[in-house]
Design an enzyme around this catalytic site. Structure first.
Site, PDB file in Angstrom:
ATOM      1  N   SER A   1     -12.524  -6.488  10.387  1.00 25.27           N
ATOM      2  CA  SER A   1     -11.311  -5.814   9.920  1.00 25.27           C
ATOM      3  C   SER A   1     -10.283  -5.717  11.040  1.00 25.27           C
ATOM      4  O   SER A   1     -10.604  -5.272  12.156  1.00 25.27           O
ATOM      5  CB  SER A   1     -11.677  -4.411   9.414  1.00 25.27           C
ATOM      6  OG  SER A   1     -10.542  -3.678   9.035  1.00 25.27           O
TER       7      SER A   1
ATOM      8  N   SER B   1       3.123  -2.920   7.419  1.00 24.44           N
ATOM      9  CA  SER B   1       4.342  -2.228   6.988  1.00 24.44           C
ATOM     10  C   SER B   1       4.920  -1.265   8.006  1.00 24.44           C
ATOM     11  O   SER B   1       6.074  -0.872   7.886  1.00 24.44           O
ATOM     12  CB  SER B   1       4.057  -1.454   5.691  1.00 24.44           C
ATOM     13  OG  SER B   1       3.072  -0.456   5.909  1.00 24.44           O
TER      14      SER B   1
ATOM     15  N   HIS C   1       2.905  -5.500   0.887  1.00 25.68           N
ATOM     16  CA  HIS C   1       4.321  -5.414   1.261  1.00 25.68           C
ATOM     17  C   HIS C   1       5.008  -6.775   1.254  1.00 25.68           C
ATOM     18  O   HIS C   1       6.118  -6.911   1.781  1.00 25.68           O
ATOM     19  CB  HIS C   1       4.469  -4.749   2.626  1.00 25.68           C
ATOM     20  CG  HIS C   1       4.224  -3.273   2.580  1.00 25.68           C
ATOM     21  ND1 HIS C   1       5.218  -2.357   2.310  1.00 25.68           N
ATOM     22  CD2 HIS C   1       3.083  -2.554   2.742  1.00 25.68           C
ATOM     23  CE1 HIS C   1       4.708  -1.136   2.326  1.00 25.68           C
ATOM     24  NE2 HIS C   1       3.422  -1.232   2.575  1.00 25.68           N
TER      25      HIS C   1
ATOM     26  N   LYS D   1       5.714  -1.767  -5.610  1.00 31.63           N
ATOM     27  CA  LYS D   1       6.728  -1.915  -4.565  1.00 31.63           C
ATOM     28  C   LYS D   1       7.783  -2.921  -5.037  1.00 31.63           C
ATOM     29  O   LYS D   1       8.697  -2.554  -5.755  1.00 31.63           O
ATOM     30  CB  LYS D   1       6.070  -2.274  -3.235  1.00 31.63           C
ATOM     31  CG  LYS D   1       5.242  -1.099  -2.682  1.00 31.63           C
ATOM     32  CD  LYS D   1       4.630  -1.391  -1.347  1.00 31.63           C
ATOM     33  CE  LYS D   1       4.048  -0.141  -0.710  1.00 31.63           C
ATOM     34  NZ  LYS D   1       2.936   0.475  -1.461  1.00 31.63           N
TER      35      LYS D   1
ATOM     36  N   THR E   1      -9.756   5.072 -16.326  1.00 26.99           N
ATOM     37  CA  THR E   1      -8.908   4.741 -17.472  1.00 26.99           C
ATOM     38  C   THR E   1      -7.907   3.663 -17.073  1.00 26.99           C
ATOM     39  O   THR E   1      -7.331   3.707 -15.993  1.00 26.99           O
ATOM     40  CB  THR E   1      -8.162   5.998 -17.963  1.00 26.99           C
ATOM     41  OG1 THR E   1      -9.130   6.968 -18.368  1.00 26.99           O
ATOM     42  CG2 THR E   1      -7.246   5.675 -19.134  1.00 26.99           C
TER      43      THR E   1
END
Length: 407
Positions: free
Chosen positions: A137, A189, A217, A248, A278
């Protein structure tokens, strides 16, 4: 334990550090974005200009998007009525996923209630599907990616931001037979910098790893059809899972992944964050699908967006302000102190009717606090002039106060 006292102490720590977050009540003016009405706590109102919104292209007020939502609302009512597995899959959800799969040239797509949930649900589920999975990561990955990787409970390695050599060293030190995945973003971002997608894909291929790319982004904003940075650079085929948002550039709501049909089927079948939630209301799915479709032909809007960002950065640099500029549409102004950052934000709002939220820790590291402006095609030249004048006035004011030791 006195729980109220503990709560108050926790909140006071944030106030003392200048990190207490204040939400202001605004009402966007449809058809007049970026104009909005600020409703103060005392009941008074003021017209303001929003400079920190993520509706990057103003698609939240696009007439085709609104028409599609009105039609879906009239046809189906308000909600979806259930999870995707229990009565919550409609023609609108299927149409949206088809548009997204086509956008990224993938076999399939899967819609979630937000891109945060899409990241969290997918990254936490993959270690269950691939036992022994090691996830590499990037150090500046979004909180949703970090949380998903943590909840997955598998092995995690963090490589220095955009440092391909460090990534290679970490992968080389692990068991060659272990399944691997590299998770990173295309556009970060907070600083507005791009990742070296091709180089990261090269390292992933060298070690037989899957690639997971967050394009939140970038979707709608980059590429000939709004495919994102990977699409712009013709690298989508090298990405195994693409994460994106509908809230966005597309101006609506929701998130998604796009991948192979088998990968999507596996996440659909195993991820609790998808199974037990849901589904999006059909009205939202209809609006999002229309926005994606419209922006596939929205190159003029994308060009105008980039022009506004370049113009604002050029003007603010001309004032000598510390702009962080990596060539993207993100315009961060480095302040470096949470109290001064909040003070600038408050003064812009009160004195000039300019709304931009301070970005403080933990969103960014301590000492890198900033104001992050998000220009859009619906910000006019006059809007930019007003913002530049305000920043010039307030920056000199804050510099004088700092020199005199005034908080």
């Amino acid at each position: 334990m006195n729980f109220d006292s503990a709560l108050e102490a926790a909140l006071q720590r944030l106030r003392d550090e200048g990190r207490y977050r204040t939400f202001i009540d605004i009402e966007r003016a449809q058809g007049h974005f970026p104009r909005a009405t600020w409703r103060r706590a005392d009941g008074s109102t003021r017209d303001i200009t929003v400079w920190c919104g993520n509706d990057y292209l103003g698609m939240g007020q696009h007439p085709e998007v609104l028409a599609a939502m009105h039609a879906a609302l009239d046809a189906t009512g308000a909600g979806s009525g259930g999870t995707r597995n229990i009565s919550g899959t409609t023609v609108y959800h299927n149409a949206l996923e088809a548009e997204l799969a086509d956008l990224h040239a993938k076999e399939a797509a899967l819609v979630f209630t937000s891109a945060y949930i899409a990241n969290d649900a997918t990254l936490s589920t993959l270690p269950r599907i691939f036992p022994g999975l090691i996830i590499y990561s990037d150090a500046l990955n979004h909180a949703s990616m970090i949380e998903g990787i943590r909840r997955g409970g598998g092995v995690k390695r963090v490589f220095r931001h955009n440092d391909v050599d460090h990534l290679r060293d970490l992968m080389a030190a692990d068991d060659p037979a272990a399944p691997k995945l590299v998770a990173f973003e295309s556009l970060y971002s907070m600083d507005g910098d791009f990742s070296p997608i091709a180089a990261i894909c090269d390292v992933a291929a060298e070690f037989g790893a899957l690639t997971y790319l967050d394009e939140v982004h970038a979707v709608g904003l980059y590429g000939s059809r709004g495919q994102g940075v990977a699409g712009r650079d013709r690298l989508s085929h090298r990405i195994d899972v693409i994460n994106g948002t509908l809230a966005k550039a597309y101006g609506v709501f929701g998130g998604y992944i796009a991948a192979s049909a088998r990968m999507v089927d596996a996440i659909r079948s195993y991820a609790p964050g998808f199974i037990f939630t849901t589904s999006l209301p059909p009205v939202i799915a209809a609006g999002a699908a229309t926005s994606v479709r419209v922006l596939k032909g929205g190159q003029q809007l994308r060009a105008a967006h980039q022009d506004r960002a370049k113009a604002l950065k050029l003007r603010l640099k001309g004032l000598g302000l510390p702009i962080i500029d990596h060539g993207s549409h993100i315009v961060p102004v480095h302040v470096g102190d949470p109290i001064h950052c909040k003070m600038l934000s408050d003064m812009l709002l009160e004195d000039f009717g300019i709304y931009v939220q301070p970005i403080n820790y933990p969103t960014v590291p301590r000492g890198t606090e900033r104001l992050r402006f998000t220009p859009s095609p619906v910000h006019s030249a006059a809007d930019i002039d007003h913002l530049v004048h305000a920043m010039d006035t307030l920056w000199r004011h804050c510099a004088l106060n700092r020199a005199e030791g005034v908080a």
